[in-house]
Motif scaffolding. Structure first.
Motif, PDB file in Angstrom:
ATOM      1  N   ALA A 139       1.102  -1.247  -0.117  1.00 49.18           N
ATOM      2  CA  ALA A 139      -0.134   0.523   0.228  1.00 49.18           C
ATOM      3  C   ALA A 139       0.795   1.136   0.166  1.00 49.18           C
ATOM      4  O   ALA A 139       2.371   1.100   1.039  1.00 49.18           O
ATOM      5  CB  ALA A 139      -0.613   0.281   1.261  1.00 49.18           C
ATOM      6  N   GLY A 140       0.453   2.152  -1.117  1.00 40.72           N
ATOM      7  CA  GLY A 140       1.251   4.133  -0.968  1.00 40.72           C
ATOM      8  C   GLY A 140       2.859   3.606  -1.494  1.00 40.72           C
ATOM      9  O   GLY A 140       3.498   3.971  -1.137  1.00 40.72           O
ATOM     10  N   ARG A 141       3.090   1.934  -1.732  1.00 42.79           N
ATOM     11  CA  ARG A 141       4.459   2.878  -3.003  1.00 42.79           C
ATOM     12  C   ARG A 141       4.422   2.619  -4.360  1.00 42.79           C
ATOM     13  O   ARG A 141       3.993   1.205  -4.665  1.00 42.79           O
ATOM     14  CB  ARG A 141       5.132   1.213  -2.404  1.00 42.79           C
ATOM     15  CG  ARG A 141       5.193   0.637  -1.032  1.00 42.79           C
ATOM     16  CD  ARG A 141       6.120  -0.743  -0.744  1.00 42.79           C
ATOM     17  NE  ARG A 141       5.245  -1.019   1.026  1.00 42.79           N
ATOM     18  CZ  ARG A 141       6.616  -0.459   1.701  1.00 42.79           C
ATOM     19  NH1 ARG A 141       7.515   0.145   1.523  1.00 42.79           N
ATOM     20  NH2 ARG A 141       6.522  -0.790   2.573  1.00 42.79           N
ATOM     21  N   PRO A 142       4.497   3.376  -4.087  1.00 42.65           N
ATOM     22  CA  PRO A 142       4.580   4.447  -6.042  1.00 42.65           C
ATOM     23  C   PRO A 142       4.837   3.306  -7.191  1.00 42.65           C
ATOM     24  O   PRO A 142       4.191   3.092  -8.140  1.00 42.65           O
ATOM     25  CB  PRO A 142       5.195   5.653  -6.110  1.00 42.65           C
ATOM     26  CG  PRO A 142       5.766   5.904  -4.767  1.00 42.65           C
ATOM     27  CD  PRO A 142       5.317   4.887  -3.691  1.00 42.65           C
ATOM     28  N   LEU A 143       6.923   2.297  -6.881  1.00 42.37           N
ATOM     29  CA  LEU A 143       7.071   1.558  -7.537  1.00 42.37           C
ATOM     30  C   LEU A 143       5.775   0.379  -7.422  1.00 42.37           C
ATOM     31  O   LEU A 143       6.106  -0.801  -8.802  1.00 42.37           O
ATOM     32  CB  LEU A 143       7.835   1.003  -7.398  1.00 42.37           C
ATOM     33  CG  LEU A 143       9.502   2.110  -7.608  1.00 42.37           C
ATOM     34  CD1 LEU A 143      11.245   1.838  -7.503  1.00 42.37           C
ATOM     35  CD2 LEU A 143       8.975   2.851  -9.088  1.00 42.37           C
ATOM     36  N   LEU A 144       5.083  -0.136  -6.819  1.00 42.26           N
ATOM     37  CA  LEU A 144       4.009  -1.184  -7.516  1.00 42.26           C
ATOM     38  C   LEU A 144       2.614  -0.551  -7.834  1.00 42.26           C
ATOM     39  O   LEU A 144       1.936  -2.211  -7.341  1.00 42.26           O
ATOM     40  CB  LEU A 144       4.268  -1.626  -5.260  1.00 42.26           C
ATOM     41  CG  LEU A 144       5.863  -2.380  -5.188  1.00 42.26           C
ATOM     42  CD1 LEU A 144       5.687  -3.079  -4.337  1.00 42.26           C
ATOM     43  CD2 LEU A 144       6.179  -2.871  -6.097  1.00 42.26           C
ATOM     44  N   ALA A 145       2.790   0.539  -7.399  1.00 39.31           N
ATOM     45  CA  ALA A 145       0.910   0.536  -8.777  1.00 39.31           C
ATOM     46  C   ALA A 145       1.488  -0.324  -9.952  1.00 39.31           C
ATOM     47  O   ALA A 145       1.668  -0.838 -10.244  1.00 39.31           O
ATOM     48  CB  ALA A 145       1.239   1.878  -8.947  1.00 39.31           C
ATOM     49  N   GLY A 146      -0.124  -0.458  -9.651  1.00 39.20           N
ATOM     50  CA  GLY A 146      -0.425  -1.558 -11.283  1.00 39.20           C
ATOM     51  C   GLY A 146      -0.793  -2.844 -10.778  1.00 39.20           C
ATOM     52  O   GLY A 146      -1.446  -3.401  -9.998  1.00 39.20           O
ATOM     53  N   ASP A 147       0.019  -3.982 -10.963  1.00 34.13           N
ATOM     54  CA  ASP A 147      -0.144  -5.472 -11.056  1.00 34.13           C
ATOM     55  C   ASP A 147       1.390  -5.378 -10.305  1.00 34.13           C
ATOM     56  O   ASP A 147       2.704  -5.422 -10.235  1.00 34.13           O
ATOM     57  CB  ASP A 147       0.447  -5.770 -12.682  1.00 34.13           C
ATOM     58  CG  ASP A 147      -0.030  -7.300 -11.730  1.00 34.13           C
ATOM     59  OD1 ASP A 147       0.388  -8.045 -11.072  1.00 34.13           O
ATOM     60  OD2 ASP A 147       0.416  -8.290 -12.713  1.00 34.13           O
TER      61      ASP A 147
END
Length: 171
Positions: free
Chosen positions: A115-123
């Motif tokens: 949650a809230g981790r921009p590099l892990l957005a999407g899949d």
């Protein structure tokens, strides 16, 4: 002044939780370079990524790591991508670096793991697997020890890290 322990690992691997526990056992301070960046800029990591971009965040991260390594004598947690920078890896060389080795599925299953981790957005699963593959060589390069977290709670990982650095039992 150098940290007693520096924690590296994937985003959501538990570095901050484990680091706080280690610091508590040792009776020293805990510091997180992502928190340093947030305090220094007044923006969350997600805001920095979206407003200023990853490149600017990495510049801030590199400076935060350099400052913390030079001025913190406790336990230090680095952001998951800090080790990508070659200058940062040189600063970490030979130091008391612990790789908190969490598997992708383990991170995905944690409350707040992505949650809230921009590099892990999407899949998030695909992205985390990609980051793990890219960064694994860097974690191995800088780490004096690697502590697997699978099947362990944060307190057990903290104790294993302290033992691996010959800092346990705490006196």
């Amino acid at each position: 002044m150098r940290p007693l322990a520096v924690l590296v690992g994937l985003p959501g691997s538990g570095k901050s939780t484990v680091g706080r526990l280690m610091a508590g056992h040792l009776g020293v301070g805990f510091r997180d370079t992502d928190e340093d960046i947030v305090l220094g800029t007044g923006r969350s990591v997600a805001q920095l990524f979206s407003l200023d971009g990853e490149r600017r965040f990495r510049e801030l991260e590199k400076a935060a790591v350099r400052t913390a390594l030079a001025g913190h004598a406790g336990v230090l947690a680095l952001g998951g991508g800090a080790v990508v920078d070659p200058d940062t890896r040189r600063l970490l060389a030979g130091g008391p670096v612990v790789h908190v080795d969490a598997e992708v599925q383990e991170v995905l299953g944690r409350r707040g793991g992505v949650a809230g981790r921009p590099l892990l957005a999407g899949d998030a699963a695909a992205r985390l697997r990609e980051l793990a593959a890219q960064r694994a060589p860097f974690y191995r390069e800088v780490a004096r020890v690697s502590v697997p977290s699978r099947g362990r709670d944060a307190a057990q990982v903290a104790q294993a890290a302290l033992r691996s650095l010959s800092l346990w039992p705490v006196r």
